[in-house]
Structures are given as structure tokens and as C-alpha cells.
Design a protein around this motif. Structure first.
Motif, PDB file in Angstrom:
ATOM      1  N   TYR A  81      91.971   9.309 -53.887  1.00 41.77           N
ATOM      2  CA  TYR A  81      91.683  10.289 -54.940  1.00 41.77           C
ATOM      3  C   TYR A  81      91.882   9.741 -56.336  1.00 41.77           C
ATOM      4  CZ  TYR A  81      96.386  11.989 -56.225  1.00 41.77           C
ATOM      5  OH  TYR A  81      97.649  12.104 -56.710  1.00 41.77           O
ATOM      6  N   LYS A  82      92.586   8.611 -56.480  1.00 47.46           N
ATOM      7  CA  LYS A  82      92.740   8.033 -57.818  1.00 47.46           C
ATOM      8  C   LYS A  82      91.705   6.942 -58.103  1.00 47.46           C
ATOM      9  CE  LYS A  82      96.499   9.926 -59.640  1.00 47.46           C
ATOM     10  NZ  LYS A  82      96.397  10.803 -60.805  1.00 47.46           N
ATOM     11  N   GLN A 101      91.485  16.130 -59.762  1.00 50.89           N
ATOM     12  CA  GLN A 101      92.302  14.937 -59.953  1.00 50.89           C
ATOM     13  C   GLN A 101      93.760  15.297 -60.206  1.00 50.89           C
ATOM     14  OE1 GLN A 101      91.081  11.528 -60.040  1.00 50.89           O
ATOM     15  NE2 GLN A 101      89.507  12.623 -58.934  1.00 50.89           N
ATOM     16  N   GLN A 118      96.317   8.222 -51.997  1.00 53.90           N
ATOM     17  CA  GLN A 118      96.346   7.960 -53.443  1.00 53.90           C
ATOM     18  C   GLN A 118      95.179   7.051 -53.839  1.00 53.90           C
ATOM     19  OE1 GLN A 118     100.340   6.461 -53.692  1.00 53.90           O
ATOM     20  NE2 GLN A 118     101.104   8.312 -54.703  1.00 53.90           N
ATOM     21  N   SER A 119      94.923   6.039 -53.039  1.00 57.91           N
ATOM     22  CA  SER A 119      93.821   5.135 -53.398  1.00 57.91           C
ATOM     23  C   SER A 119      92.493   5.876 -53.348  1.00 57.91           C
ATOM     24  CB  SER A 119      93.805   3.920 -52.471  1.00 57.91           C
ATOM     25  OG  SER A 119      93.151   4.227 -51.271  1.00 57.91           O
TER      26      SER A 119
END
Lengths: 225, 298
Positions: free
Chosen positions: B192-193, B294, B189-190
Motif C-alpha cells: 500500500y505504500k 493511503q 506495507q510494501s
């Protein structure tokens, strides 16, 4: 033509073309990099110079081949020769040399220049005696990468240097580089064995050239960090 | 203007030389433009721009110069190369920067950069002796095809995409990752976000550079794509690109035929300059590729 015999003439041709290309483009590239880092303030002039260099880096080798063919072979009547080939290649590797030299010059600490100025040196003396020696390994890296690119290039050379299989005696002779020789052997199916052999020599020499370049670059980064 | 009064004559001279030489790159660019257009433009105007670009028949012996099939060929091959090269290249750089131990990154990165130095004829040769027979036997068709060309080009643009993407990913400050992890995000998550959006510009720039390389590649494409001047209907059809059209026929072309090859060069040149200079392309790539990623990834 290549079915039997060795590739000695093509090795000589390759060395000639790559070395002359580098000899032409190194002074141009180094001067441009000095301009970008030492002389010009960031502004419209540096933007134009950088734009030229970046666009040149993106232009496909076949376009360089066409251009070299019209300008050197036809317009200036150099014919298919080592000179036409290396002039074309020197234009192609110019952006590589500009970029690596620029980075190498930027890596020389600013305090070096300040010390030189404080000793009363002029701008050019500072560049010649302090900045360029400090940036030399980086410049050499750029030059070696340029040689590597010239050795591996086919499309730009095949229309400017021609395909003669004789050992060249002057820069106005036509000559075949290893990659052109390999292309002709493989594409026209003249001799698959010789094609594999030429490819082996070509790939090994390019890997060695690039290894050497990265090794020097590694030493530079270790020096200033 | 740039020469100061208190400089010695030698310094003035050197300053002049450096200012002059600095414009060599842009002058060469201008020279290329002038010479290619001078040689190729007359034929384009003689047969008309629409006829030149939209005509599907390339028959130099019958004075038919239409490059539509070559334009389509370039588009097919480039699109295929991007479909293969982007996921491989971007995921490779994410692995090397975010997951791999330092020692693996230090070994793998120079190796990937060395891939860039291998001559394109060698890639083409590998395609001919290994890839084309594989496709012919297992998937049908002549083997020398859009698919073979796309795979080879996809591999060839990897060093471009990976090299720049790694640099941009490394430039993302570590505090970004720490912040995301501290908020309870998982590692992925870190990435791709937070990390990927922060590295957006560099990654898109690397993709565009790779695309330029794929469009301009000549020798590898000539060897693996089969070179028939028809619009392809499937990925197993042979195809001819703008670059290979020039390189294949330049050796023996004369007169109008040679001019037509230079006209092909003009079209290629315009393609490349649009890619080199057009910042709109970056925005387009953002909406086409980056934004959907995203939403849909995980």
C-alpha cells in the motif's frame, strides 16, 4: 408468442445478425488498426483516431440502439430489420476489433518487416504477405469476441431488429435474437421455463465463443514469446 | 500529402483507402452525436433546460417531461455499484497479483474476464429470481430496489476493474517491491505504500471505465430496480435510471414522448462523454478515494 414451441427462429436470427455485423466491422477495424500501426506516425491524426475508438467503446448500448433506430430504421427506411440491427452492432463492436487487431499487429516482430523490405517488397506487399498473416490469429480473436458481444447484446438490437418470431428470409426481415427473446420472456413473465432454457443456451454459447477466443489468443502469445 | 511520389498506383490507392477508413470510428461518433441531438434537442429547448433537468414529474400522458428523478436514480445506482465494485475489484486484483500462486492467477484471471461476456439480461434475471426475493424477505421493501441494482452492477463492473488493475499492478517493476522489502517493510506495507501508488493511474482509469459501464448499463438495471420514476429516499426504494427510462418506453412512444426519450439519451450521452474525456475526474478520484486510502488503511 414464446409460451410454447422452440427457439430455432431466434437462433437463426442471432447467427444472421452477429455474422453480418462482424462482416461489416472487420474490414473497417482491420484497416483502422493497420493505419494506426503501419501507416501513421504518432501525432494528431492517430490521436483523433484513437479518441474516436475509445469514446465509441465507452458509449452505452442503449445509445447505439437509439442511434440505430433514428438512422437506419427511420431515416434510411430499413425498418426493423436484420440489416439495421447488424449495422448498429457493427458500430458497437468496432472498437473491440480495432484494439485486438492493433495488439496482434504490434506483436509481429519488426525484423519480419525488415526482411520483407530488404527483399524489395512494397509497403502494401509487406502488410499483405507478412504482417497480416502473422497477426491473423489475433484478428480472429477480435472477431470472435465481437461475435460474442453481438450475441449477448439486447438494448441495441431490440430497437433496431424488432421482435418478429418468424424465420427471416432476407436481411430486410425483422428478427429476434436469443437475448431479446430471453428478455421478453423473462420480463413479461410469459414462460419462466422457456426463459431458463433460452438463458442456458445463450450463456453456454457465449462461454464457448469466449473460450474459443481466449484459446486462440493463448496460442498467439505462446507463438511469439 | 501522405502519398509519396515513388509509390505505384496500387499502393497509392490502398494508402488512400486506409487513410479514409481509419476515420470510420470518429465519423460514427460524430454521426451518433448529430442524430441523437437532432432528434432530442428540440424538445429540451421547447420546455427549457432547467425545467427538463430539475422537474421531478415524468408524466408523458400529461406532457410533463422532467428527468430529475431519473438523474438521481442513475447517481444512486452508480454510487452503490462503485461502493460494492471498487473494494471487491481492487482487492481481488491485489490478491491475484501479489499473493496468489501463479497457477491460481492463470486460472482465475480468464474466469473473471469471462464474466464480462455474460449478457446483461442474464445478470438481470439472476437479480430478479434470487436477489430481489432475498432482499424482500430479509430487509423489507419491494425487493426490486436501489440495493439490488447496485449489487448486480457492482458484480458486472468487476471484470472491467480487475482486468485493467491486474495489468497495471503487473507492470510495476519488481525492483520496487524488493526495495521496499529490503528497507524492512512488511508485505502489506510494501503493497500500500509502494505498489499501489505506482499503479495509481491504471487503477483509477479502471474505476472510471467501470463507472462508465455502470451508468450505461440498461437491461440488468431495468429488470432489478423496479423502475418507478420517483426520487429514492432509501436503498430499499425502487428507482428508475436514465437508461431504463429510454428502454422501457421506446417501444411504444410517439411524437413528443419519443423526442423526450431522445432528450434523456442526450443527458446520458453527455454524462458518458464527461467520463470518457475528463481528465479532471482522474484527479478528483485521486483526492476522493486514493489519498484517504493511503492514510486510513492500516
Amino acid at each position: 408468442m414464446g409460451r410454447a414451441g422452440g427457439i430455432f427462429p431466434t437462433i437463426i436470427g442471432t447467427i444472421f445478425i452477429a455474422v453480418i455485423a462482424v462482416l461489416i466491422s472487420t474490414p473497417l477495424g482491420v484497416c483502422t488498426a493497420i493505419f494506426l500501426t503501419e501507416y501513421a506516425k504518432e501525432g494528431i491524426m492517430t490521436k483523433i483516431v484513437r479518441f474516436g475508438s475509445e469514446c465509441l467503446a465507452g458509449i452505452p448500448s442503449i445509445i447505439f440502439g437509439l442511434f440505430g433506430f433514428v438512422l437506419f430504421v427511420e431515416y434510411l427506411h430499413f425498418g426493423w430489420s436484420i440489416l439495421s440491427g447488424s449495422l448498429t452492432l457493427s458500430f458497437m463492436i468496432l472498437p473491440t476489433i480495432i484494439r485486438t487487431t492493433e495488439e496482434a499487429i504490434k506483436a509481429v516482430p519488426y525484423s519480419f518487416r525488415e526482411v520483407s523490405y530488404s527483399l524489395g517488397a512494397t509497403k502494401w506487399q509487406t502488410i499483405k504477405k507478412v504482417v497480416l498473416p502473422g497477426a491473423l490469429p489475433g484478428i480472429v480473436t477480435g472477431v470472435i469476441l465481437g461475435i460474442g458481444r453481438s450475441v449477448g447484446e439486447t438494448a441495441a438490437v431490440i430497437f433496431t431488429a424488432g421482435g418478429s418470431l418468424n424465420i427471416p428470409s432476407s436481411i430486410f426481415d425483422s428478427s429476434r435474437t436469443m437475448s431479446v427473446h430471453f428478455y421478453i420472456l423473462a420480463r413479461e413473465g410469459i414462460s419462466m421455463n422457456n426463459a431458463y432454457g433460452t438463458a442456458a443456451i445463450l450463456v453456454i454459447s457465449i462461454l464457448l465463443i469466449n473460450f474459443f477466443a481466449y484459446w486462440i489468443m493463448h496460442k498467439v502469445t505462446a507463438k511469439y514469446s | 500529402m501522405f502519398v509519396k511520389d515513388n509509390m505505384s498506383t496500387k499502393d497509392k490507392l490502398i494508402t488512400c483507402v486506409i487513410y479514409t477508413v481509419a476515420f470510420s470510428a470518429i465519423s460514427i461518433l460524430l454521426l451518433i452525436t448529430i442524430f441523437i441531438f437532432r432528434k432530442g434537442a428540440p424538445l429540451i429547448f421547447k420546455i427549457g433546460i432547467p425545467n427538463f433537468i430539475m422537474n421531478k414529474t415524468w408524466a408523458p400522458l400529461g406532457s410533463q417531461y422532467g428527468i430529475f428523478s431519473m438523474i438521481m436514480g442513475t447517481i444512486w445506482i452508480t454510487a452503490g455499484a462503485m461502493i460494492i465494485g471498487i473494494p471487491l475489484g481492487v482487492s481481488c486484483s491485489i490478491y491475484l497479483v501479489e499473493y496468489a500462486p501463479l497457477i491460481i492467477r492463470k486460472i482465475l484471471k480468464p474466469i473473471i474476464e469471462l464474466l464480462a461476456g455474460i449478457p446483461s439480461v442474464v445478470y438481470g434475471f439472476i437479480g430478479v429470481v434470487m436477489l430481489a426475493p432475498f432482499i424482500r424477505i430479509h430487509m423489507g421493501g419491494p425487493g426490486l430496489s436501489v440495493l439490488a441494482g447496485s449489487i448486480i452492477l457492482g458484480i458486472m463492473i468487476l471484470p472491467t476493474i480487475v482486468g485493467i488493475s491486474i495489468d497495471t499492478l503487473q507492470a510495476v517493476p519488481n525492483s520496487y517491491r524488493e526495495g521496499a522489502l529490503a528497507l524492512g517493510a512488511t508485505k502489506w506495507q510494501s503493497i500500500y505504500k509502494v505498489v499501489l501508488p505506482a499503479a495509481r493511474n491504471g487503477i483509477i482509469a479502471s474505476i472510471i471505465l467501470g463507472m462508465g459501464r455502470a451508468i450505461g448499463e440498461t437491461m440488468a438495471v431495468i429488470m432489478v430496480t423496479g423502475n418507478s420514476a420517483n426520487v429514492p429516499h432509501s436503498i430499499l426504494d425502487p428507482v428508475r435510471t436514465l437508461t431504463s427510462n429510454i428502454a422501457l418506453e421506446m417501444g411504444y412512444a410517439t411524437g413528443d414522448h419519443q423526442q423526450a426519450l431522445f432528450s434523456t439519451g442526450i443527458v446520458l450521452f453527455i454524462f458518458i462523454m464527461i467520463i470518457n474525456t475528463n481528465h479532471l475526474l482522474k484527479i478528483y478520484f485521486y483526492y476522493l478515494l486514493y489519498l484517504p486510502l493511503q492514510f486510513f488503511v492500516l
